[in-house]
Design an enzyme around this catalytic site. Structure first.
Site, PDB file in Angstrom:
ATOM      1  N   ALA A 250      -7.469   4.936  -9.632  1.00  0.00           N
ATOM      2  CA  ALA A 250      -7.451   4.563  -8.026  1.00  0.00           C
ATOM      3  C   ALA A 250      -7.669   3.167  -7.762  1.00  0.00           C
ATOM      4  CB  ALA A 250      -8.892   5.545  -7.777  1.00  0.00           C
ATOM      5  N   ASP A 251      -7.480   3.008  -6.373  1.00  0.00           N
ATOM      6  CA  ASP A 251      -7.882   1.665  -5.767  1.00  0.00           C
ATOM      7  C   ASP A 251      -8.633   1.845  -4.505  1.00  0.00           C
ATOM      8  OD1 ASP A 251      -7.567  -1.470  -6.363  1.00  0.00           O
ATOM      9  OD2 ASP A 251      -6.840  -0.960  -4.136  1.00  0.00           O
ATOM     10  N   THR A 252      -9.646   1.120  -4.068  1.00  0.00           N
ATOM     11  CA  THR A 252     -10.443   1.252  -2.812  1.00  0.00           C
ATOM     12  C   THR A 252     -10.103  -0.097  -2.110  1.00  0.00           C
ATOM     13  OG1 THR A 252     -11.689   3.155  -3.721  1.00  0.00           O
ATOM     14  CG2 THR A 252     -12.336   1.955  -1.629  1.00  0.00           C
TER      15      THR A 252
ATOM     16  N   LYS B  41      -1.897   0.797 -11.495  1.00  0.00           N
ATOM     17  CA  LYS B  41      -3.166   1.165 -12.591  1.00  0.00           C
ATOM     18  C   LYS B  41      -2.757   2.183 -13.195  1.00  0.00           C
ATOM     19  CE  LYS B  41      -6.469  -1.440  -9.703  1.00  0.00           C
ATOM     20  NZ  LYS B  41      -7.782  -1.130  -8.994  1.00  0.00           N
TER      21      LYS B  41
END
Length: 204
Positions: free
Chosen positions: A74-76, A58
């Site tokens: 960010a990725d959660t 990303k």
């Protein structure tokens, strides 16, 4: 408390929660969603590596057009007993997710990518979240509110999803989607940011 940065900052996320959290640092930034498909395969149950890789993708997608900026992506993800709980695709799937997580402790992992000067650095943070025993009426009411649909695991701790949570072990903001304390420490160590007044980071 405000910080200054050495270059313009871009948040590579459309998440209003991440925008709100990053605003705590007091410097201006712009939002440019990455629009990267989250269809990467998890290899060898390395969920932290998976989150970091998605965050890097990303971040890179936006950095390709903004090479002279600091880009933060960010990725959660939510993980329980080796299963990845993504954003639910329907009310029915959200109900299944919440029933499976009811009364259990799951992991919320956020991978973060930071780009500057043609290089991406990544890290991840994990928080343990324990749900209360949830009855069907509460689950159905929460799902019908629409809140679960854009959130990993089918809930948001900063909204009515807080009613589902018994306790957390770790960073609350990580569960929201951006571990701001770790991010602040990280980019100060990289030399990308300092406190107003020129106070440098001291590593104890």
């Amino acid at each position: 408390m405000k910080f200054t940065v050495v270059k313009p900052v871009i948040l590579a996320s459309a998440s209003p929660r991440r925008k709100e959290i990053l605003s705590l640092l007091g410097f201006p930034f712009t939002v440019v969603p990455s629009n990267v498909a989250e269809d990467l395969a998890v290899e060898n149950d390395d969920f932290e590596g998976y989150a970091r890789q998605l965050a890097a993708m990303k971040t890179q997608a936006v950095a390709n057009d903004k090479p002279n900026c600091i880009v933060i992506g960010a990725d959660t993800i939510v993980v329980h007993e080796g299963k990845l709980y993504s954003k639910p695709e329907s009310n029915e799937q959200a109900q299944v997710f919440l029933k499976e997580l009811s009364g259990k402790t799951h992991s919320v992992i956020t991978g973060v990518g930071v780009f500057m000067d043609d290089k991406i650095c990544t890290f991840s943070v994990q928080t343990k979240v324990t749900f209360r025993e949830l009855d069907d009426m509460l689950i159905n009411a929460y799902v019908e509110s629409g809140d679960p649909m854009d959130k990993a695991g089918g809930y948001g701790i900063q909204t009515a999803g807080a009613l589902l949570v018994d306790k957390i072990d770790g960073d609350y903001y990580n569960v929201m989607g951006l571990p701001i304390a770790k991010l602040t420490e990280y980019i100060r160590k990289l030399g990308f940011m300092e406190l107003n007044g020129g106070v440098s980071f001291i590593d104890n």
